[in-house]
Write an enzyme that holds these catalytic residues in place. Structure first.
Site, PDB file in Angstrom:
ATOM      1  N   SER A 260       0.837  -1.195   0.000  1.00  0.00           N
ATOM      2  CA  SER A 260       0.000   0.000   0.000  1.00  0.00           C
ATOM      3  C   SER A 260       0.875   1.249   0.000  1.00  0.00           C
ATOM      4  CB  SER A 260      -0.923   0.000   1.217  1.00  0.00           C
ATOM      5  OG  SER A 260      -0.167   0.301   2.367  1.00  0.00           O
ATOM      6  N   LYS A 261       0.205   2.375  -0.110  1.00  0.00           N
ATOM      7  CA  LYS A 261       0.890   3.662  -0.226  1.00  0.00           C
ATOM      8  C   LYS A 261       1.936   3.887   0.866  1.00  0.00           C
ATOM      9  CE  LYS A 261      -2.015   6.433  -3.079  1.00  0.00           C
ATOM     10  NZ  LYS A 261      -1.440   5.688  -4.203  1.00  0.00           N
ATOM     11  N   ARG A 262       1.640   3.367   2.060  1.00  0.00           N
ATOM     12  CA  ARG A 262       2.577   3.662   3.138  1.00  0.00           C
ATOM     13  C   ARG A 262       3.930   2.962   2.927  1.00  0.00           C
ATOM     14  NH1 ARG A 262       2.457  -0.590   7.122  1.00  0.00           N
ATOM     15  NH2 ARG A 262       0.823  -1.997   6.438  1.00  0.00           N
ATOM     16  N   HIS A 263       3.982   1.969   2.013  1.00  0.00           N
ATOM     17  CA  HIS A 263       5.257   1.305   1.735  1.00  0.00           C
ATOM     18  C   HIS A 263       6.048   2.042   0.667  1.00  0.00           C
ATOM     19  CE1 HIS A 263       2.611  -2.092   3.133  1.00  0.00           C
ATOM     20  NE2 HIS A 263       3.609  -2.138   3.989  1.00  0.00           N
ATOM     21  N   GLY A 264       5.358   2.841  -0.126  1.00  0.00           N
ATOM     22  CA  GLY A 264       6.007   3.544  -1.234  1.00  0.00           C
ATOM     23  C   GLY A 264       5.032   3.622  -2.385  1.00  0.00           C
TER      24      GLY A 264
END
Ligand code: GLU
Length: 487
Positions: A260-264
């Site tokens: 998800s976005k929080r990983h990149g």
């Protein structure tokens, strides 16, 4: 295989996700390997979540990755239209066929009634399956419900289809990737194939489209396995040939959670904006669940296609290692032709006045700054000192280098001597060599001598090759900066 046809069928409810890109790639590779056709179909029946912007993003991203389709909304083909929302007049005929054959029925239940059924199931801690309340309504009962103003949805009769085509409720299929897969379809419940507003549901539309588009192999994410059992029953009920299915493991983040976005970045266009090369990205994505037979990981898609075997794709989940992608990207940057690299870097240099450099200077700047690049976007901070008259001095460079007595001495001497130098690469090499030698004899390490010049001219203690840097910055600016650094 002449008749091998695969497809990617994205729903445009977001920008093209890297997971969808992987599915598209594996379909593409499979088609290329076997001389088949790769079809793009846009599944935009969920009007609320669909937007033209996302459709454009899907097209652009697939193209940027080199995953060109043989048939699709823009290029056409024999089995169009390739956009689901333009196919609405196709589905009723097949709904009717299923109704006629007794494999489907009208369901007049209201959302409230269905909700009550679900609540009841939840209360009894049971998995919800539709009660089949409407399966055996008489014509009079239906007429009465219609007279109340109710519009029916159409449900698929799972049990009837199962009994007609399978001995047991445990339905099997041989997955190209995962081998034997089976499910007890009596747990599925009669699902809706057409809503009361006339729009088909995913499981129904996808079968009709794949059937009419003569799709022979369906390669997609394993999150669709449970749908596959429903779809197989629909194919059988329609008397159609069931395609072969292959389900790919999911792509997980390094922490094993959903990517998800929080990983990149997760969308292909985001990766591009961040400075990844699409060639590197597609190469990396190919390695998520597949490995080349010769162990050489960096190779173009055509070579991967020649080596690709769907049966060897891993059935387990793959980890999206951003670090590995970064490494791969740096390797691809190193391999880029200089002219290509110059073009690809431009979006990341838009805050600089590139017209202040000649093409020769720009080439030189890229040549001497490309080496440490991991992302194309790294260039943005690496080249500030090539632009403008003044340079921002890093406080550390000021304290550790420029404020020292040695540096001040070096800079004064440099200014005196360099003003008479011919500012060509060859000459600068020679002169700097001699300059370092001069200080070396005084016991000053060449490194220290160069630090002084570098700190004054670039404001930093590290950076691109010094001769090249001086050349691109030019004599006037270089000497101006040195002068300013002298106290
Ligand atoms: N539109 C579906 C999705 O994006 C397609 C699934 C399939 O390949 O059948 O998940």
């Amino acid at each position: 295989m002449e008749d091998l046809r695969v497809r990617i069928a994205p729903s445009p409810s977001g920008n093209l996700h890297v997971g969808t890109a992987r599915t598209a790639l594996f379909n593409y590779l499979f088609a290329k390997k076997h001389g088949g056709k790769f079809v793009l179909r846009i599944e935009d029946t969920d009007a609320e979540r669909t937007s033209q912007e996302y459709i454009d993003n899907i097209f652009d991203s697939l193209k940027a990755l080199g995953l060109n389709w043989d048939e699709g909304p823009d290029v056409g083909g024999d089995y169009g239209p390739y956009t689901q929302s333009e196919r609405f007049d196709i589905y009723p005929k097949y709904v009717q066929e299923l109704l006629d054959k007794g494999f489907a029925y009208e369901c007049f239940c209201t959302p409230e009634e269905l909700e009550a059924e679900k609540e009841e199931a939840a209360k009894n801690k049971k998995a919800y399956v539709y009660s089949k309340k409407c399966e055996n309504l008489t014509e009079e009962e239906k007429a009465k419900l219609r007279a109340e103003g109710r519009k029916p949805a159409i449900r698929f009769s799972v049990e009837k289809a199962q009994k007609a085509f399978h001995e047991s409720p445990i339905v099997h299929f041989e997955d190209l990737v995962k081998g034997d897969l089976h499910q007890d379809v009596s747990l599925i419940g009669d699902f809706v194939i057409m809503k009361s507003n006339g729009s088909p549901t995913y499981n129904f539309a996808v079968v009709i489209d794949d059937m009419l588009m003569k799709i022979s192999h369906i390669i997609r994410g394993e999150d669709h396995i449970s749908n596959t059992f429903k779809q197989i029953l629909i194919y059988e009920a329609l008397g159609a040939e069931v395609p072969k299915f292959g389900h790919l493991g999911m792509i997980l983040a390094p922490d094993r959670s959903k990517l998800s976005k929080r990983h990149g970045a997760t969308a292909v266009s985001e990766f591009v904006e961040k400075g990844y090369l699409t060639d590197a990205l597609i190469n990396f994505v190919a390695l998520l669940g597949w490995a080349p037979s010769d162990g050489v990981e960096i190779k173009p898609v055509e070579e991967i296609a020649a080596d690709f075997r769907i049966g060897e794709v891993s059935s387990s989940n793959s980890i999206f290692e951003y670090d590995k992608l970064n490494w791969m990207n740096s390797q691809y940057i190193k391999m880029l032709d200089i002219e290509d690299l110059k073009e690809k870097l431009k979006p990341f240099l838009k805050d600089y006045d590139l017209s202040s450099l000649t093409d020769e200077q720009y080439t030189k700047m890229v040549e001497i700054t490309r080496e440490p690049l991991t992302l194309l976007s790294d260039i943005t901070n690496d080249v500030t000192y090539f632009f403008g008259k003044d340079v921002e001095i890093d406080p550390q460079a000021q304290a550790d280098v420029l404020d020292t007595e040695v540096s001040q001495d070096v800079l004064k001497t440099f200014l005196e001597q360099a003003k008479d130098w011919d500012w060509t690469e060859e000459n600068l090499h020679e002169k700097l060599e001699a300059f370092r030698g001069f200080y070396k004899e005084k016991g000053i390490k060449p490194k220290v001598t160069m630090w002084a010049i570098r700190a004054a001219v670039t404001g930093r203690t590290r950076g691109a090759d010094m001769v090249g840097t001086l050349e691109v910055i030019g004599k006037d600016t270089a000497l101006y900066r040195v002068q300013k650094a002298i106290k």
